[in-house]
Motif scaffolding. Structure first.
Motif, PDB file in Angstrom:
ATOM      1  N   ASP A 126     -65.153   7.943  70.217  1.00  0.00           N
ATOM      2  CA  ASP A 126     -64.897   9.613  69.775  1.00  0.00           C
ATOM      3  C   ASP A 126     -63.613   9.564  69.181  1.00  0.00           C
ATOM      4  O   ASP A 126     -62.706   9.852  69.904  1.00  0.00           O
ATOM      5  N   TRP A 138     -68.344  13.630  71.374  1.00  0.00           N
ATOM      6  CA  TRP A 138     -69.263  13.254  70.509  1.00  0.00           C
ATOM      7  C   TRP A 138     -68.982  11.677  70.029  1.00  0.00           C
ATOM      8  O   TRP A 138     -67.820  11.492  69.295  1.00  0.00           O
ATOM      9  N   ASP A 140     -68.697   8.945  67.374  1.00  0.00           N
ATOM     10  CA  ASP A 140     -68.601   8.958  65.912  1.00  0.00           C
ATOM     11  C   ASP A 140     -68.828   7.381  65.565  1.00  0.00           C
ATOM     12  O   ASP A 140     -68.726   6.623  66.261  1.00  0.00           O
ATOM     13  N   TYR A 176     -68.286   3.969  62.857  1.00  0.00           N
ATOM     14  CA  TYR A 176     -67.654   3.296  61.926  1.00  0.00           C
ATOM     15  C   TYR A 176     -68.226   2.077  61.276  1.00  0.00           C
ATOM     16  O   TYR A 176     -68.954   1.509  62.045  1.00  0.00           O
ATOM     17  N   LEU A 189     -68.282  11.219  61.515  1.00  0.00           N
ATOM     18  CA  LEU A 189     -68.155  12.077  62.512  1.00  0.00           C
ATOM     19  C   LEU A 189     -69.408  12.701  63.033  1.00  0.00           C
ATOM     20  O   LEU A 189     -70.210  13.317  62.282  1.00  0.00           O
ATOM     21  N   ASN A 190     -69.768  12.754  64.176  1.00  0.00           N
ATOM     22  CA  ASN A 190     -70.697  13.333  64.739  1.00  0.00           C
ATOM     23  C   ASN A 190     -70.851  14.922  64.906  1.00  0.00           C
ATOM     24  O   ASN A 190     -69.920  15.372  65.436  1.00  0.00           O
ATOM     25  N   ASN A 191     -71.640  15.766  64.239  1.00  0.00           N
ATOM     26  CA  ASN A 191     -71.771  16.846  64.339  1.00  0.00           C
ATOM     27  C   ASN A 191     -72.320  17.690  65.659  1.00  0.00           C
ATOM     28  O   ASN A 191     -72.088  18.758  65.878  1.00  0.00           O
ATOM     29  N   PHE A 207     -74.335  13.792  61.027  1.00  0.00           N
ATOM     30  CA  PHE A 207     -72.928  13.300  60.845  1.00  0.00           C
ATOM     31  C   PHE A 207     -72.341  13.874  59.677  1.00  0.00           C
ATOM     32  O   PHE A 207     -73.005  14.269  58.326  1.00  0.00           O
TER      33      PHE A 207
END
Length: 578
Positions: free
Chosen positions: A119, A125, A127, A129, A151-153, A158
């Motif tokens: 996160d 949330w 995310d 890489y 980034l996790n929406n 994403f």
């Protein structure tokens, strides 16, 4: 009287028979139910994947994370030349690929390698890489390509945040990476392993001629997370100066001093640069190279690392996969050098190994070890995986008996609990053979069907610490035995990221005496008298006295300002009178 004696003798004989029968049944139960047993559920689960190699023959990896926070852990799997896959866990042992429409489609333009989750902006949330080696559909560029941050929406989609987080300027041939909060500010930082800077590829085979004699070693990247807004490379600022054929590494607290140190894995360590161990000097902003004095300058083809305290002495041990013979480095603590016990402990077997995972697969209270093996294609020799069962501190390969001795061309691996039944299941990545190969080589998911023993799972919710507790420690005490686990920040195994939920097998124990959580950045919590066979979520407590100190500080600051301005006003009045 004679009749009574005769009856007594019959009863005694019958009792002996019962005791023998009972003992036999107990032994049979231990044999049948104490063993590690796995079932291949790849097809029934809906997993349909194969890593398609372009060059390097290293890929790929998987990341375990709860995409939608429904309590069931999901999967992201890299695919190299093919499209990556985002598998949503349906909660019934099956998965659905929801990659299309997820916002991750930009990865189609790259040859992907590893994947890691944290996160990064502390919005709750996880995310992603993703490391890459080059771009697709055009002539290779040198430097190669950028790695990607998404980034996790929070709605199964994403956002590409690579440029926003200032990561779009770092071009490389990247392999493994790992998250860790090495400055203890609660935001996950990042180390990235880069393999080389220049190569007039594509690289179709691995040898001294194609790599060591023809390529330039590369620096890694040490990215510090600036408040969840962007990453800054502080490689040189923190005293890092090494180059090598990097396979990533792991943030881990090897010396139990409360901060995260760094282990760096390198390929071709016997001809180029060895592995490195860097001690974190927090609160100073620097690392110190200590691999030589700690006997960790391993000159091997270091592909991946498994982390676990196999002997329950309170210090983490490290298993390194290698071409030929793996290394089992035991931590004796108190600044003592690490000791390689692979020969005496039963894991010294000639093999080409990649992913590796410690876990108590049979719930008997000690850590077992799963190792993924695979040939260096274009060779075509099938190599079965290892399932090392820990038997009183000695490891025996039960890969065949356990049902998990797959002979595909294995690479990365992860452990997690598919259906939340309390035992740890295994997924490992198989890549496509470049030449003819005698057996199927596709990614496999194996369900753990071992039935012996109780268990406990613990996950963390950081407030001041990293959101998922990356780098924090969980220790349990049960029946006088103490066991520790470290929350995985990625980089363990090979190009992969395991579950962040820690798991303990506790055998016949029916109560956990205490659970002790030590958070990154300081602070600890204790839970007493907990039941077994449950998943406990521990949320970090921000102690009230800390809030009181903050409020007192603000109060005295305001009081000082009031005094200053009041005195200033009086001084001005005095001057006016004069």
């Amino acid at each position: 009287m004679e009749e009574l004696s005769s009856n007594y003798g019959c009863r005694a004989k019958f009792s002996i028979v019962k005791i023998c029968l009972f003992s036999f049944l107990n032994l049979w139960c231990l044999i049948c139910f104490g063993q590690i047993r796995f079932t291949d559920v790849t097809k029934s689960s809906g997993i349909d994947h194969q890593y398609k190699v372009y060059e390097g023959l290293f890929g790929g990896g998987a990341c375990v994370f709860d995409l939608n926070k429904d309590g069931f852990e999901d999967l992201y799997i890299t695919s190299g030349l093919d499209d990556d896959m985002l598998y949503l866990n349906n909660g019934d042992g099956t998965f659905k690929n929801i990659f299309e429409g997820s916002g991750l489609e930009i990865t189609k333009n790259y040859v992907t390698q590893g994947v890691f989750g944290a996160d990064v902006n502390k919005d709750g949330w996880i995310d992603l890489y993703i490391t890459t080696t080059t771009t697709k559909g055009e002539k290779q560029k040198i430097p190669r390509a950028i790695n990607l941050l998404f980034l996790n929406n929070g709605d199964n989609t994403f956002k590409d945040a690579t440029k926003e987080f200032k990561l779009d300027q770092f071009y490389s041939f990247s392999t493994g990476a790992n998250f860790g909060d090495f400055n203890g500010d609660g935001y996950p930082d990042l180390y990235v392993g880069n393999y080389f800077l220049e190569y007039d590829g594509p690289l179709t085979e691995i040898s001294d001629a194609t790599i060591v004699n023809s390529s330039k070693t590369a620096e890694g990247n040490l990215f510090i997370n600036r408040g969840g807004k962007y990453f800054e490379d502080v490689y040189e600022k923190y005293g890092l100066n090494h180059k090598g054929f990097g396979f990533g590494g792991i943030f881990t607290d090897y010396d139990n001093d409360g901060d995260q140190d760094l282990i760096v894995n390198h390929d071709f360590g016997y001809k180029a640069k060895p592995n490195y161990l860097l001690r974190n000097n927090f609160p100073k902003k620097s690392f110190t190279y200590v691999e030589k004095e700690m006997n960790m300058d391993l000159r091997i083809n270091s592909m991946g690392t498994a982390v676990g305290d196999y002997d329950n002495n309170g210090f983490l041990d490290y298993f390194f996969t290698n071409i030929k013979f793996n290394k089992f480095m035991v931590n004796h603590g108190k600044s003592s050098p690490f000791e390689d016990v692979a020969k005496t402990i039963g894991t010294y077997i000639f093999m080409i190994s990649w992913g590796a995972n410690f876990s108590d697969f049979d719930h008997d209270g000690d850590l077992d070890l799963f190792v993924v093996n695979g040939d260096l294609n274009p060779n075509c020799t099938p190599m079965g995986n290892f399932m090392f069962e820990n038997i009183n501190g000695h490891f025996q390969d039960k890969g065949m008996e356990s049902g998990i001795k797959d002979f595909g061309m294995g690479r990365g691996s992860v452990i997690f609990d598919i259906e939340n039944d309390g035992d740890m299941d295994v997924l490992f990545i198989n890549q496509n053979p470049i030449k003819d190969y005698p057996v199927e080589s596709r990614t496999k998911l194996f369900r753990n069907d071992s039935t012996y023993g109780n268990w406990l799972k613990v996950s963390l919710e950081g407030v001041k610490a990293e959101s998922n507790g990356i780098g924090s420690r969980v220790r349990i005490v049960a029946d006088g035995i103490s066991m520790i686990r470290e929350i995985d920040g990625g980089g363990s195994s090979h190009l992969s990221h395991n579950s962040k939920i820690v798991h303990f097998g506790v055998g016949s124990t029916t109560k956990i005496d205490s659970i002790i959580v030590t958070w990154t950045g300081g602070g600890s919590q204790i839970l007493l008298d907990q039941a077994v066979n449950q998943h406990i979520v521990v949320k970090e407590e921000v102690k009230s006295f800390m809030r009181f100190e903050i409020y007192c500080g603000i109060f005295f600051l305001l009081l000082s300002l009031l005094y200053y301005f009041t005195r200033n006003k009086e001084d001005k009045k005095s001057v006016f009178r004069l």
